[in-house]
Design an enzyme around this catalytic site. Structure first.
Site, PDB file in Angstrom:
ATOM      1  N   HIS A  83       0.810  -1.221   0.000  1.00 55.50           N
ATOM      2  CA  HIS A  83       0.000   0.000   0.000  1.00 55.50           C
ATOM      3  C   HIS A  83       0.841   1.266   0.000  1.00 55.50           C
ATOM      4  O   HIS A  83       0.309   2.366  -0.195  1.00 55.50           O
ATOM      5  CB  HIS A  83      -1.010  -0.008   1.160  1.00 55.50           C
ATOM      6  N   ASP A 219       1.112  -7.789   2.102  1.00 59.77           N
ATOM      7  CA  ASP A 219       1.348  -6.355   1.972  1.00 59.77           C
ATOM      8  C   ASP A 219       2.839  -6.049   1.812  1.00 59.77           C
ATOM      9  O   ASP A 219       3.481  -5.517   2.716  1.00 59.77           O
ATOM     10  CB  ASP A 219       0.770  -5.625   3.187  1.00 59.77           C
ATOM     11  N   SER A 661       4.131   1.933   8.403  1.00 59.11           N
ATOM     12  CA  SER A 661       3.839   1.010   7.308  1.00 59.11           C
ATOM     13  C   SER A 661       5.103   0.747   6.500  1.00 59.11           C
ATOM     14  O   SER A 661       5.771   1.670   6.049  1.00 59.11           O
ATOM     15  CB  SER A 661       2.772   1.601   6.386  1.00 59.11           C
TER      16      SER A 661
END
Length: 732
Positions: A83, A219, A661
């Protein structure tokens, strides 16, 4: 019976203690002070290694300016979350070649794609305490605005001097202005997309599973950093060469298992744990409900607009992802603060602090007025919050208006000496502004923009008499108390003129306007520039008020933080501020809710169980085939006997937030065992008050990543580059 109940109670207490989370997004230089706690968790290494930013492993961890990443090869290969590269995937996509859906794998170096304009890799090289240079010698008699201006000028001058070296520099506030540190970073400007798995892997579970456990999301993605042939950062050019980092992370061969110690190194964005109760209360009672409501309305509108329109869906995919992510987060925070009792606990902690201050005349003299003064400042900022928040909403809703406001404000700021320009509009920022407008070309669309801007204008039309945006009322023809039908008619007529006459969607026109003077911009008579000029006086007045308020806070917040640090015994982690941090914990499950215990690992079994073949749970056929081959006896070095499968995701007790992230998850040897990518719904309110029982972070296991690369996508070139053996060997 009573003895049995006591035994059960003791077991529950021991279990909850053993599963406690570990609070603290620590500055690297604080880690040596935690040596005893780390040894108790089994760490046998040297905690001082985390304080050496140019050593191993810290020198391998980088910022992408919103996400974290890390070097995993001597050839500048970077791993981060899927992402975190969706902007680059979207920028390189077309309706006929949708990389967001299908993924991308560069077969050779020459096939690696330029990331979206403005992409950067930042390598932190030094952090220096400059508190005295920033805060020293400011007269106590200085007004709030004078204090702000002094601090602002000193920061800018310090940054300008630092950047003469060719690096990117920041002077960041820590502990609410109690400390300032100058951070120097190597800024790499040529970033390329190397590999991203298909949507059915990288976003498996979609919004249904977002912030949830159990999770089976792949991810991860890969980028590469390039520099000029002289080894120095340079803009994208075909003859640039891969950057050769001094440090990169080795991939652990054995992965992780429950109770293992893990570290996460990254650039967490923002937490608000050191805010006062009054500040958090406003967030809970006003900001979060408003954010949830607006996100829900925008998503519903976008869904209607993009239904059966894949071209529009691709253009607005980034906004949809951001809205969905923020919506789930806001709902979780609000639920945790209210139903979970975090707001009441925040109030109790502040009352405990105030009682501690009152118990000592010396503490009362030093700290006694700080909280009261901050409460007064908080109340003062609430009087026109609806008006100001709606003004900001207009800018975010319309890319046309946002662009017009950027170029208009830039034209005004450009006439000032650089040190007097607002942050974000100094000469050091001009390239980024241009890159932002370049990037906008892939998402700007009149159909989408008109609908969203019309929706935002409706919010402005509904403002009460004391909260009106007068310049907007005049431009659109709105009046306080106007009935809805009349307001909608006025808005519709105004939108017709805006979008029929504006040229801002044209790339060349928009880019050329960035170089114009204020008079030249006004002379274009573009209706969005006219609107931006009309709104600018209120926007500037708001900025002036915010600067004065920031100067007032700069006087009292450091005192408040001194009280918190002393009350905590001298060792306290500062709130996250997008600077390099280290957090530690263990691979652990959690008793998430009454009667529900989350085990700490998921496996390929969960993918097969959840797969429906459509929507958010549509695993690629080639992945399902690879799982079937594994079940049929095909051997892989990424099999984990502990879970009798290839592990997918795992939970840990580390303390993280947005910005983390893509952060590398390291074992006690400093080897990569996974990537941090999310938190759990039950613990997102920890941004405001840490929950040391329920807080968990979610990581993608490196073995799942490597198994897919070897068995599903054929990314063997990258595995070889990372020194990963993927030969099928017996591990059963």
């Amino acid at each position: 019976m009573r003895s049995s109940r006591i035994a059960i109670l003791i077991t529950v207490v021991l279990l909850s203690v053993g599963l406690q989370a570990h609070e603290g997004m620590w500055m690297p230089q604080q880690i040596p002070a935690l040596a005893e706690k780390l040894r108790a968790l089994g760490f046998a290494g040297d905690p001082k290694s985390f304080a050496d930013l140019t050593g191993q492993p810290m020198g391998a961890v980088v910022s992408l300016g919103g996400c974290t990443a890390s070097f995993v090869s001597p050839e500048g290969l970077i791993v981060t979350n899927h992402h975190c590269v969706t902007g680059g995937l979207q920028y390189n996509s077309t309706p006929e070649r949708n990389l967001l859906k299908d993924g991308y794998l560069a077969k050779t170096r020459e096939d690696e794609l330029p990331n979206a304009p403005g992409s950067r890799v930042y390598v932190t090289t030094s952090v220096v305490d400059v508190t005295d240079a920033i805060t020293g010698g400011i007269p106590a008699t200085a007004s709030d605005r004078e204090r702000y201006d002094t601090l602002d000028r000193r920061v800018k001058e310090r940054v300008a001097t630092c950047e003469k070296s060719g690096n990117r520099c920041t002077v960041a506030s820590f502990f609410e202005g109690l400390k300032y540190f100058e951070i120097t970073q190597l800024e790499i400007k040529d970033v390329r997309v190397v590999y991203a798995p298909a949507e059915g892997i990288g976003v498996f579970g979609g919004e249904t599973d977002n912030w949830r456990w159990p999770r089976q999301t792949g991810d991860w993605s890969y980028l590469r950093a390039y520099v000029g042939r002289d080894g120095k950062p340079a803009a994208y050019a075909k003859d640039n060469v891969p950057y050769r980092p001094k440090h990169w992370l080795p991939i652990a061969k054995g992965g992780v298992k429950p109770d293992d110690l893990v570290f996460v190194v990254g650039y967490p964005g923002r937490t608000q744990r050191h805010q006062t109760y009054a500040e958090v209360k406003e967030t809970v009672e006003w900001a979060l409900p408003r954010s949830i409501r607006l996100a829900e309305e925008q998503l519903a509108l976008i869904d209607t607009l993009t239904r059966n329109r894949p071209d529009l869906a691709l253009k607005i995919s980034g906004r949809v992802q951001g809205l969905n992510n923020g919506l789930t987060n806001s709902r979780g925070v609000l639920e945790g603060m209210n139903q979970g009792g975090a707001l009441a606990k925040k109030q109790a902690r502040e009352q405990d602090l105030m009682a501690w201050i009152a118990a000592s005349p010396a503490r009362q003299m030093k700290y006694g007025e700080a909280i009261k003064q901050m409460q007064a400042l908080q109340a003062g900022g609430e009087s026109v919050r609806e008006r100001n928040a709606t003004l900001s909403l207009l800018s975010s809703a319309s890319s046309y208006l946002g662009a017009a406001q950027t170029m208009y404000r830039l034209s005004v700021q450009r006439t000032k000496p650089d040190v007097e320009r607002d942050a974000g509009y100094q000469e050091r920022d001009w390239t980024r502004i241009r890159e932002g407008q370049e990037r906008l070309q892939r998402s700007i669309d009149p159909t989408l923009d008109r609908a969203l801007f019309g929706w935002a204008l409706g919010k402005a039309a509904a403002l009460s008499a004391g909260q009106r945006i007068e310049a907007l009322d005049k431009a659109v023809g709105l009046t306080p108390g106007m009935d809805k039908a009349a307001a909608e008619a006025a808005i519709g007529k105004y939108l017709d003129s805006l979008y029929s006459e504006s040229k801002l969607a044209d790339h060349d026109t928009r880019m050329s306007l960035l170089d114009k003077t204020t008079a030249e911009l006004t002379a274009t008579k573009d209706p969005f520039i006219t609107l931006a000029a009309a709104l600018e006086p209120l926007a500037e007045a708001n900025r002036d008020a915010a600067k004065a308020r920031a100067g007032a806070y700069a006087r009292v917040r450091p005192i408040y933080m001194e009280a918190l640090i002393e009350h905590a015994g001298g060792l306290l982690a500062p709130d996250a501020n997008s600077t390099l941090r280290v957090t530690y914990g263990q691979v652990k499950g959690v008793a998430a809710r009454d009667g529900i215990f989350y085990t700490p690992q998921t496996t390929l079994r969960g993918i097969v169980e959840k797969n429906t073949g459509e929507g958010e749970f549509d695993a690629p056929k080639k992945q399902l085939d690879a799982i079937a081959a594994l079940r049929a006896g095909k051997k892989t070095p990424f099999f984990d006997p502990g879970v009798n499968d290839v592990p997918v995701n795992f939970l840990s007790t580390v303390d993280t937030t947005g910005g983390n992230s893509g952060s590398p998850t390291l074992n006690a040897k400093g080897e990569l065992v996974g990537l941090l990518f999310d938190g759990t719904y039950e613990s997102v309110s920890s941004d405001y008050l840490f929950d040391d029982v329920k807080t968990r972070s979610i990581h993608v296991d490196s073995r799942y990543m490597l198994w897919n690369m070897a068995e599903v996508d054929g990314a063997t070139r990258l595995l070889d580059e990372m020194g990963v053996s993927y030969a099928p060997v017996s591990v059963r």
